[in-house]
Design a protein around this motif. Structure first.
Motif, PDB file in Angstrom:
ATOM      1  N   TYR A   1       1.106  -4.752  -8.432  1.00  0.00           N
ATOM      2  CA  TYR A   1       0.726  -4.098  -9.432  1.00  0.00           C
ATOM      3  C   TYR A   1       0.033  -2.909  -9.754  1.00  0.00           C
TER       4      TYR A   1
ATOM      5  N   ASP B   1       1.690   0.944  -8.779  1.00  0.00           N
ATOM      6  CA  ASP B   1       2.392   2.054  -8.556  1.00  0.00           C
ATOM      7  C   ASP B   1       1.834   3.578  -8.422  1.00  0.00           C
ATOM      8  N   PRO B   2       3.221   4.652  -7.551  1.00  0.00           N
ATOM      9  CA  PRO B   2       2.699   5.847  -6.959  1.00  0.00           C
ATOM     10  C   PRO B   2       2.149   5.792  -8.131  1.00  0.00           C
TER      11      PRO B   2
ATOM     12  N   ASP C   1      -1.052   5.515  -9.466  1.00  0.00           N
ATOM     13  CA  ASP C   1      -2.436   4.780  -9.684  1.00  0.00           C
ATOM     14  C   ASP C   1      -3.516   4.518  -9.025  1.00  0.00           C
TER      15      ASP C   1
ATOM     16  N   ALA D   1       1.099   0.971  -1.263  1.00  0.00           N
ATOM     17  CA  ALA D   1       1.949  -0.004  -2.492  1.00  0.00           C
ATOM     18  C   ALA D   1       2.096   1.616  -3.064  1.00  0.00           C
TER      19      ALA D   1
ATOM     20  N   ALA E   1      -0.341   3.930  -4.289  1.00  0.00           N
ATOM     21  CA  ALA E   1      -1.350   4.662  -4.777  1.00  0.00           C
ATOM     22  C   ALA E   1      -2.469   5.715  -4.080  1.00  0.00           C
TER      23      ALA E   1
ATOM     24  N   LYS F   1      -6.367   1.781 -12.050  1.00  0.00           N
ATOM     25  CA  LYS F   1      -5.393   0.678 -12.590  1.00  0.00           C
ATOM     26  C   LYS F   1      -7.015  -0.025 -12.184  1.00  0.00           C
TER      27      LYS F   1
END
Ligand code: PMP
Ligand code: GLU
Length: 386
Positions: free
Chosen positions: A110, A112-113, A115, A134, A136, A165
């Protein structure tokens, strides 16, 4: 020459596991340490569960299973989740996977950079790590000792941006033992709905609760679609080494996360899965006995800690951790090392759980009363010399 990824360089080793590894090493060198570090029940896995595992091994149940888990176990988890968590779900909403693996896969599935993920501070060590892995950004919301470390919707609202997010919740909490009330969770659910934020609710300590009730945020109207609920057998049934847990979520989320399962562990260990069915459907008296025992130990450890000059601890409603504040002028990392050397006691530094954890330490009371009396006595003596 090691050429590690930036991703790996950005995360430290797990603070909880590192302390416990150190205790094992010292033990091998003949130094006996009383350990209040690792959060795992000291009880043995109940016999009926072990017997079911032995039976499945003897029956030759030793090959791959469907990646989502054997149908009977998915069904048993769904039935339990409907009954105990009041979450409306079926076997199709369940993915069987170790709880830590669940967390890892969810972060990759779920985030992404760019977030942002909101976390109450202090929070369990591995959340920050998987968020960073991840790419984020963890956004901590400091909570206060005086409020029993509970994050309310108002506190969370101040941290929400248009990049938020996900929110990670963990009630009962590791490391503070605090339990979020229905009202607080409802406020947070409303905020997540208004701001379109998904929730990862880590409920691994759901049965280890002494006062109050366990409430699953996914049981609130409209919340199931935006919530991933994770839990497992490790804590409730003294099964940490079995590596068995699950995710409950909408079917499309289970299918998406399962892609990662198929490319990583493929499935959970086969012969433990029929034993997990026995854990969930068989007698629950061993689980209940362990919880009563934990409650006695909480009260004992709390009295002993609050009797130490300069140490103050509130009474947590769940999990098996105490998170005392101390007023000695020493960082929590240094305190952990000092107590290891001077008191031969292992605790986990509060700072491992986020910036708001500085000035605190975590004590796991999933150990015998004798260890609690002796170990906290040693802490008292050592602290009087600082
Ligand atoms: N969540 C929390 C809050 C934990 O304390 C732990 C530690 N056991 C886990 C998840 C991971 O559980 P498991 O070891 O069963 O994967
Ligand atoms: N969750 C337990 C703890 O916090 C076990 C170690 C870990 O997984 O972090 O001590």
């Amino acid at each position: 020459m090691p050429m590690f990824s930036k991703r790996l360089n950005d995360v430290p080793e797990s603070g909880t596991v590192a302390i416990s590894n150190l205790v094992s090493r010292l033990k091998q060198e003949g130094i006996e340490i009383i350990s209040f570090s690792m959060g795992e029940p000291d009880f043995d896995t109940p016999e009926n569960i072990k017997d079911a595992c032995i039976r499945s091994l003897k029956d030759g149940f030793t090959h791959y299973t469907p990646s989502t888990g054997i149908p009977e176990l998915r069904k048993a988890i769904a039935e339990r989740t409907v009954r105990e968590n009041k979450i409306d779900c079926t076997a199709k909403n369940v993915l069987v996977t170790p709880t830590k693996q669940a967390l890892f896969m969810i972060a990759l599935a779920y985030l992404d950079p760019g977030d942002e993920v909101i976390l109450p501070d202090p929070a369990w060590v591995s959340y920050e790590a998987v968020i960073k892995l991840a790419g984020a950004k963890p956004v901590y919301v400091p909570t206060r000792f005086e409020d029993n470390f509970v994050m309310t919707a108002d506190m969370m609202a101040a941290a929400v941006t248009d990049r938020t997010k996900m929110l990670i919740l963990n009630s009962p909490s590791n490391p503070t033992g605090s339990v979020m009330s229905r009202e607080v969770l409802r406020g947070i659910a409303d905020l997540c709905t208004e701001k379109n934020i998904m929730v990862l609710s880590d409920e691994i300590y759901e049965h280890i609760i002494y006062d109050g009730e366990h409430v699953s945020i996914a049981s609130f109207e409209g919340m199931f679609d935006r919530t991933l609920t994770i839990s497992g057998l490790s804590k409730s049934y003294a099964m940490t080494g079995w590596r068995l847990g699950w995710i409950v979520a909408p079917e499309k989320d289970i299918s998406a996360i399962n892609k990662l399962q198929t490319h990583s562990v493929t499935c959970c260990t086969s012969f433990t899965q029929p034993a997990a069915v026995e854990a969930l459907r068989g007698p629950q008296d061993a689980r209940n006995r362990m919880v009563s025992e934990f409650k006695k130990r909480r009260d004992l450890a709390l009295d002993l800690l609050n009797d130490i000059k300069g140490v103050e601890c509130n009474r947590p409603d769940g999990a098996f951790y105490l998170f005392p504040r101390y007023d000695h002028k020493i960082s929590s990392d240094d305190l952990a090392m000092y107590l290891m050397k001077d008191a031969h006691v292992a605790i986990t530094p509060g700072r491992s759980f986020g910036p708001a954890g500085e000035g605190f330490f975590r004590l796991s009371y999933a150990t015998s009363e004798d260890n609690l009396i002796k170990g906290i006595g040693n802490i008292k003596r050592s602290l009087s010399n600082i």
